[in-house]
Design a protein around this motif. Structure first.
Motif, PDB file in Angstrom:
ATOM      1  N   SER A 271     -32.540 -26.798 -54.402  1.00 54.16           N
ATOM      2  CA  SER A 271     -33.630 -25.832 -54.370  1.00 54.16           C
ATOM      3  C   SER A 271     -33.144 -24.493 -53.827  1.00 54.16           C
ATOM      4  O   SER A 271     -33.223 -24.204 -52.639  1.00 54.16           O
ATOM      5  CB  SER A 271     -34.786 -26.351 -53.507  1.00 54.16           C
ATOM      6  OG  SER A 271     -35.860 -25.427 -53.529  1.00 54.16           O
ATOM      7  N   THR A 272     -32.602 -23.703 -54.731  1.00 56.20           N
ATOM      8  CA  THR A 272     -32.208 -22.328 -54.421  1.00 56.20           C
ATOM      9  C   THR A 272     -32.877 -21.416 -55.439  1.00 56.20           C
ATOM     10  O   THR A 272     -33.328 -21.887 -56.488  1.00 56.20           O
ATOM     11  CB  THR A 272     -30.676 -22.160 -54.498  1.00 56.20           C
ATOM     12  OG1 THR A 272     -30.229 -22.603 -55.788  1.00 56.20           O
ATOM     13  CG2 THR A 272     -29.971 -22.957 -53.418  1.00 56.20           C
ATOM     14  N   PRO A 273     -32.983 -20.121 -55.171  1.00 60.06           N
ATOM     15  CA  PRO A 273     -33.714 -19.228 -56.072  1.00 60.06           C
ATOM     16  C   PRO A 273     -33.239 -19.313 -57.517  1.00 60.06           C
ATOM     17  O   PRO A 273     -32.056 -19.145 -57.809  1.00 60.06           O
ATOM     18  CB  PRO A 273     -33.440 -17.844 -55.478  1.00 60.06           C
ATOM     19  CG  PRO A 273     -33.218 -18.104 -54.025  1.00 60.06           C
ATOM     20  CD  PRO A 273     -32.499 -19.422 -53.966  1.00 60.06           C
ATOM     21  N   GLY A 274     -34.177 -19.603 -58.430  1.00 62.75           N
ATOM     22  CA  GLY A 274     -33.869 -19.684 -59.847  1.00 62.75           C
ATOM     23  C   GLY A 274     -33.310 -21.020 -60.277  1.00 62.75           C
ATOM     24  O   GLY A 274     -33.086 -21.232 -61.474  1.00 62.75           O
ATOM     25  N   PHE A 275     -33.062 -21.937 -59.325  1.00 58.53           N
ATOM     26  CA  PHE A 275     -32.430 -23.229 -59.621  1.00 58.53           C
ATOM     27  C   PHE A 275     -31.143 -22.972 -60.426  1.00 58.53           C
ATOM     28  O   PHE A 275     -30.331 -22.142 -60.016  1.00 58.53           O
ATOM     29  CB  PHE A 275     -33.398 -24.180 -60.332  1.00 58.53           C
ATOM     30  CG  PHE A 275     -34.735 -24.306 -59.642  1.00 58.53           C
ATOM     31  CD1 PHE A 275     -34.832 -24.246 -58.258  1.00 58.53           C
ATOM     32  CD2 PHE A 275     -35.900 -24.476 -60.354  1.00 58.53           C
ATOM     33  CE1 PHE A 275     -36.057 -24.367 -57.604  1.00 58.53           C
ATOM     34  CE2 PHE A 275     -37.138 -24.590 -59.729  1.00 58.53           C
ATOM     35  CZ  PHE A 275     -37.214 -24.529 -58.353  1.00 58.53           C
ATOM     36  N   ILE A 276     -30.946 -23.642 -61.561  1.00 61.67           N
ATOM     37  CA  ILE A 276     -29.747 -23.363 -62.366  1.00 61.67           C
ATOM     38  C   ILE A 276     -30.051 -22.311 -63.430  1.00 61.67           C
ATOM     39  O   ILE A 276     -29.482 -21.223 -63.443  1.00 61.67           O
ATOM     40  CB  ILE A 276     -29.196 -24.640 -63.041  1.00 61.67           C
ATOM     41  CG1 ILE A 276     -28.648 -25.619 -62.007  1.00 61.67           C
ATOM     42  CG2 ILE A 276     -28.071 -24.261 -64.028  1.00 61.67           C
ATOM     43  CD1 ILE A 276     -28.182 -26.947 -62.583  1.00 61.67           C
ATOM     44  N   VAL A 277     -30.973 -22.632 -64.331  1.00 61.11           N
ATOM     45  CA  VAL A 277     -31.137 -21.816 -65.544  1.00 61.11           C
ATOM     46  C   VAL A 277     -31.588 -20.397 -65.237  1.00 61.11           C
ATOM     47  O   VAL A 277     -30.999 -19.427 -65.726  1.00 61.11           O
ATOM     48  CB  VAL A 277     -32.106 -22.503 -66.526  1.00 61.11           C
ATOM     49  CG1 VAL A 277     -32.453 -21.569 -67.683  1.00 61.11           C
ATOM     50  CG2 VAL A 277     -31.482 -23.784 -67.068  1.00 61.11           C
ATOM     51  N   ASN A 278     -32.647 -20.250 -64.442  1.00 60.55           N
ATOM     52  CA  ASN A 278     -33.174 -18.906 -64.200  1.00 60.55           C
ATOM     53  C   ASN A 278     -32.250 -18.053 -63.348  1.00 60.55           C
ATOM     54  O   ASN A 278     -32.400 -16.833 -63.307  1.00 60.55           O
ATOM     55  CB  ASN A 278     -34.566 -18.984 -63.558  1.00 60.55           C
ATOM     56  CG  ASN A 278     -35.646 -19.239 -64.588  1.00 60.55           C
ATOM     57  OD1 ASN A 278     -35.517 -18.825 -65.744  1.00 60.55           O
ATOM     58  ND2 ASN A 278     -36.691 -19.939 -64.192  1.00 60.55           N
ATOM     59  N   ARG A 279     -31.295 -18.683 -62.690  1.00 62.15           N
ATOM     60  CA  ARG A 279     -30.278 -17.918 -61.964  1.00 62.15           C
ATOM     61  C   ARG A 279     -29.111 -17.554 -62.879  1.00 62.15           C
ATOM     62  O   ARG A 279     -28.748 -16.385 -63.020  1.00 62.15           O
ATOM     63  CB  ARG A 279     -29.767 -18.736 -60.777  1.00 62.15           C
ATOM     64  CG  ARG A 279     -28.552 -18.090 -60.111  1.00 62.15           C
ATOM     65  CD  ARG A 279     -27.974 -18.945 -59.016  1.00 62.15           C
ATOM     66  NE  ARG A 279     -26.778 -18.340 -58.449  1.00 62.15           N
ATOM     67  CZ  ARG A 279     -26.184 -18.749 -57.338  1.00 62.15           C
ATOM     68  NH1 ARG A 279     -26.688 -19.770 -56.672  1.00 62.15           N
ATOM     69  NH2 ARG A 279     -25.108 -18.146 -56.898  1.00 62.15           N
ATOM     70  N   VAL A 280     -28.514 -18.566 -63.498  1.00 61.84           N
ATOM     71  CA  VAL A 280     -27.294 -18.335 -64.280  1.00 61.84           C
ATOM     72  C   VAL A 280     -27.567 -17.476 -65.507  1.00 61.84           C
ATOM     73  O   VAL A 280     -26.692 -16.744 -65.970  1.00 61.84           O
ATOM     74  CB  VAL A 280     -26.643 -19.681 -64.660  1.00 61.84           C
ATOM     75  CG1 VAL A 280     -25.412 -19.478 -65.536  1.00 61.84           C
ATOM     76  CG2 VAL A 280     -26.243 -20.458 -63.399  1.00 61.84           C
ATOM     77  N   ALA A 281     -28.787 -17.508 -66.022  1.00 61.62           N
ATOM     78  CA  ALA A 281     -29.117 -16.737 -67.232  1.00 61.62           C
ATOM     79  C   ALA A 281     -29.311 -15.256 -66.979  1.00 61.62           C
ATOM     80  O   ALA A 281     -29.342 -14.474 -67.949  1.00 61.62           O
ATOM     81  CB  ALA A 281     -30.381 -17.296 -67.880  1.00 61.62           C
ATOM     82  N   ARG A 282     -29.433 -14.812 -65.732  1.00 64.30           N
ATOM     83  CA  ARG A 282     -29.753 -13.404 -65.489  1.00 64.30           C
ATOM     84  C   ARG A 282     -28.778 -12.444 -66.164  1.00 64.30           C
ATOM     85  O   ARG A 282     -29.197 -11.425 -66.719  1.00 64.30           O
ATOM     86  CB  ARG A 282     -29.806 -13.085 -63.989  1.00 64.30           C
ATOM     87  CG  ARG A 282     -30.862 -13.688 -63.100  1.00 64.30           C
ATOM     88  CD  ARG A 282     -32.075 -14.308 -63.690  1.00 64.30           C
ATOM     89  NE  ARG A 282     -32.943 -13.425 -64.456  1.00 64.30           N
ATOM     90  CZ  ARG A 282     -33.813 -13.865 -65.333  1.00 64.30           C
ATOM     91  NH1 ARG A 282     -33.933 -15.151 -65.575  1.00 64.30           N
ATOM     92  NH2 ARG A 282     -34.574 -13.035 -65.994  1.00 64.30           N
ATOM     93  N   PRO A 283     -27.454 -12.691 -66.143  1.00 64.88           N
ATOM     94  CA  PRO A 283     -26.544 -11.716 -66.767  1.00 64.88           C
ATOM     95  C   PRO A 283     -26.736 -11.569 -68.277  1.00 64.88           C
ATOM     96  O   PRO A 283     -26.394 -10.520 -68.837  1.00 64.88           O
ATOM     97  CB  PRO A 283     -25.143 -12.283 -66.461  1.00 64.88           C
ATOM     98  CG  PRO A 283     -25.331 -13.148 -65.268  1.00 64.88           C
ATOM     99  CD  PRO A 283     -26.694 -13.734 -65.416  1.00 64.88           C
TER     100      PRO A 283
ATOM    101  N   VAL B 265     -39.396 -12.737 -63.134  1.00 70.45           N
ATOM    102  CA  VAL B 265     -38.389 -13.716 -62.719  1.00 70.45           C
ATOM    103  C   VAL B 265     -37.167 -13.005 -62.151  1.00 70.45           C
ATOM    104  O   VAL B 265     -36.623 -13.387 -61.109  1.00 70.45           O
ATOM    105  CB  VAL B 265     -37.992 -14.629 -63.896  1.00 70.45           C
ATOM    106  CG1 VAL B 265     -36.797 -15.506 -63.521  1.00 70.45           C
ATOM    107  CG2 VAL B 265     -39.166 -15.507 -64.314  1.00 70.45           C
ATOM    108  N   THR B 266     -36.730 -11.937 -62.827  1.00 74.79           N
ATOM    109  CA  THR B 266     -35.577 -11.180 -62.339  1.00 74.79           C
ATOM    110  C   THR B 266     -35.857 -10.602 -60.950  1.00 74.79           C
ATOM    111  O   THR B 266     -35.012 -10.691 -60.045  1.00 74.79           O
ATOM    112  CB  THR B 266     -35.220 -10.047 -63.314  1.00 74.79           C
ATOM    113  OG1 THR B 266     -34.927 -10.605 -64.594  1.00 74.79           O
ATOM    114  CG2 THR B 266     -34.003  -9.269 -62.837  1.00 74.79           C
ATOM    115  N   CYS B 267     -37.032 -10.022 -60.775  1.00 72.78           N
ATOM    116  CA  CYS B 267     -37.391  -9.461 -59.465  1.00 72.78           C
ATOM    117  C   CYS B 267     -37.441 -10.544 -58.400  1.00 72.78           C
ATOM    118  O   CYS B 267     -36.997 -10.336 -57.261  1.00 72.78           O
ATOM    119  CB  CYS B 267     -38.747  -8.754 -59.547  1.00 72.78           C
ATOM    120  SG  CYS B 267     -38.720  -7.212 -60.488  1.00 72.78           S
ATOM    121  N   SER B 268     -37.963 -11.714 -58.768  1.00 76.23           N
ATOM    122  CA  SER B 268     -38.064 -12.818 -57.817  1.00 76.23           C
ATOM    123  C   SER B 268     -36.684 -13.271 -57.354  1.00 76.23           C
ATOM    124  O   SER B 268     -36.453 -13.466 -56.153  1.00 76.23           O
ATOM    125  CB  SER B 268     -38.813 -13.995 -58.470  1.00 76.23           C
ATOM    126  OG  SER B 268     -38.786 -15.133 -57.641  1.00 76.23           O
TER     127      SER B 268
END
Length: 505
Positions: free
Chosen positions: A187-199, A247-250
């Motif tokens: 449980s970290t911000p964005g978990f896997i997908v919403n974090r790794v997908a940002r770029p 999501v990006t702002c979060s």
């Protein structure tokens, strides 16, 4: 802990699109399902909608009428939350509000049996925070489905600080039994997908802001060279800019303003203007009736090209040489530093430096840089960038050679890392940091990005294929060009290169 027995009752709270989809998945797997929503009649209405969707599958001969009837019979709408007391698993899919979800979980803790698992479908809230204050926080686990739940394969099993590992394993096995592809994540911000997908979004938005190319050209390069199903502008128009920007702002705020996750002013302007994408009729593209879709910019050349010289290995772009030979171009090979020469032009794969900088530093006149492709044997388009000193005739010779290989050629301004290469390098870098920080394993991160957002290849496996030294050099050159921490290479990437290892070793 094994998967839930198919006879165990599953309760879903929230009868919106996501809740209804999760209920359908559980019912299709054989569970009796209770669907609850605090809006009167909403649960029954959602089940009617599921029935209609299943009916369309019957019409297409993808489901039998008997199976449809059995699935619908297992779905029970309930009008009172007290009716969920006998559930073995409760999945909440209500509004993304921490306090509202916490209140619901407290209510469920008192209502349901002590061995009932309480799962949250949150896409952004901390499971640790959701469980805090409960008498038994270990029973709270994230079970993050992707929309539409009946079709999307990925489920992120999210463990908070107090989550019981055995229960997380049980939910993992349950998701597998439901026909899904689960991954474990912290449980970290964005978990896997919403974090790794940002770029994926951030690099295209930056390229647009810096005038590297237009939306249509950048999207075409990500599809036709990178192998992605959609470019970033098409995809954010589909998702909705209000949702994607939020999501990006979060994630940006949750990481204390780390510039790797910095939101885009261009996207903020779209949100401020109400241009939210398809749902509002206008985003990066217009979706008004009769609106003309802009086309990618393409170069063409009438230059006559019959032969080329390959000096050394082109690395990951080496298959391009065979493609040229198959097209009837005479290929001469000799030792060298990994460049392709045709006429006066020198063609090289980008390494993250500006073309003009590399031309000056490496003494390469008439330099033309090419972008990364997922598969150079199948790509239908390639991006190029020229040094300021490259003459028009040399550029035309390079374009003509690539055209001989059957490639469409789209120009980019002299931008470091071009489009596909810098995006893939940044995706791999974010994936590497997620592994380093224990968010997920390399295998789970690659699976999550393939199954959750349909990437053509997991970013860490893709980096292995390119060569980790190439990825590291690209990031270092991007960081030097911009002078920003945004492009700092992950410690894990540096370590793997130093040890001569790949991510998936």
């Amino acid at each position: 802990m094994p998967a839930l027995n198919a006879s165990a009752t599953v309760a879903v709270i929230g009868a919106g699109a996501m809740g209804a989809g999760i209920a359908q998945v559980a019912a299709q797997a054989g569970h009796p399902v209770k669907l609850y929503d605090n809006r009167p009649g909403a649960s029954a209405q959602a089940i009617d909608g599921i029935d209609r969707q299943l009916g369309r599958l019957v019409e297409k001969n993808k489901l039998t009428a008997e199976a449809r009837a059995a699935i619908v019979a297992r779905l029970q709408p309930v009008e009172a939350i007290e009716a969920l007391a006998d559930a073995s698993l409760v999945i909440e899919a209500i509004v993304e509000n921490l306090e509202v979800k916490r209140g619901l979980l407290r209510q469920l803790e008192d209502l349901c049996s002590a061995d009932c698992i309480l799962a949250s479908n949150t896409s952004s809230l901390s499971i640790t925070s959701l469980a805090a204050g409960l008498k038994h926080p270990g029973r709270v686990i994230g079970m993050h489905f992707f929309n539409p739940a009946p079709l999307m394969a990925l489920v992120e099993i999210v463990s908070g600080l107090a989550s019981d590992r055995a229960l997380a394993e049980g939910l993992y096995e349950t998701a597998k039994a439901w026909g899904k592809q689960p991954v474990h994540t912290k449980s970290t911000p964005g978990f896997i997908v919403n974090r790794v997908a940002r770029p994926f979004y951030a690099e295209s938005l930056r390229l647009l802001q810096e005038g590297a190319a237009g939306c249509a050209t950048l999207d075409a390069l990500m599809r036709d060279a990178g192998g992605f199903r959609m470019g970033a502008f098409e995809l954010t128009d589909l998702i909705g800019h209000d949702v994607n920007y939020a999501v990006t702002c979060s994630v940006f705020d949750a990481y204390y303003g780390d510039f790797r996750f910095q939101p885009s002013l261009i996207q903020k302007e779209l949100v401020d203007a109400g241009r939210l994408g398809r749902k509002s009729g206008h985003g990066f593209y217009s979706y008004a009736e009769g609106a003309e879709r802009p086309q990618p910019v393409e170069l063409s050349s009438d230059a006559s090209v019959e032969s080329c010289v390959v000096e050394g290995s082109l690395g990951v772009a080496e298959p391009l040489v065979q493609r040229l030979a198959d097209a009837g171009v005479k290929v001469v090979r000799r030792d060298g530093s990994g460049v392709l020469r045709v006429g006066d032009a020198v063609i090289a794969l980008s390494d993250g430096r500006l073309a003009s900088q590399r031309s000056r530093e490496d003494g390469m006149a008439n330099l033309v840089l090419i972008d990364l492709a997922l598969d150079y044997t199948k790509a239908i388009r390639l991006g190029i960038a020229c040094a300021a000193s490259t003459c028009e005739a040399a550029r035309d010779q390079a374009v003509a050679l690539l055209q001989r290989a059957g490639l469409k050629v789209s120009p980019l301004s002299d931008i470091p890392g071009l489009a596909v290469l810098r995006t893939v390098a940044m995706l791999a870098n974010e994936g590497a940091d997620a592994v380093l920080q224990g968010v997920g394993s390399a295998g789970d991160i690659d699976l999550a990005m393939r199954a959750g957002v349909n990437y053509p290849q997991g970013p860490l496996a893709w980096a292995d294929a390119i060569g980790l030294p190439v990825v590291l050099r690209t990031l270092e050159n991007l960081q030097a060009a911009y002078g920003e921490e945004r492009y700092r290479p992950s410690l894990l990437l540096r370590r793997q290169v130093a040890e001569g290892r790949n991510f998936r070793d």
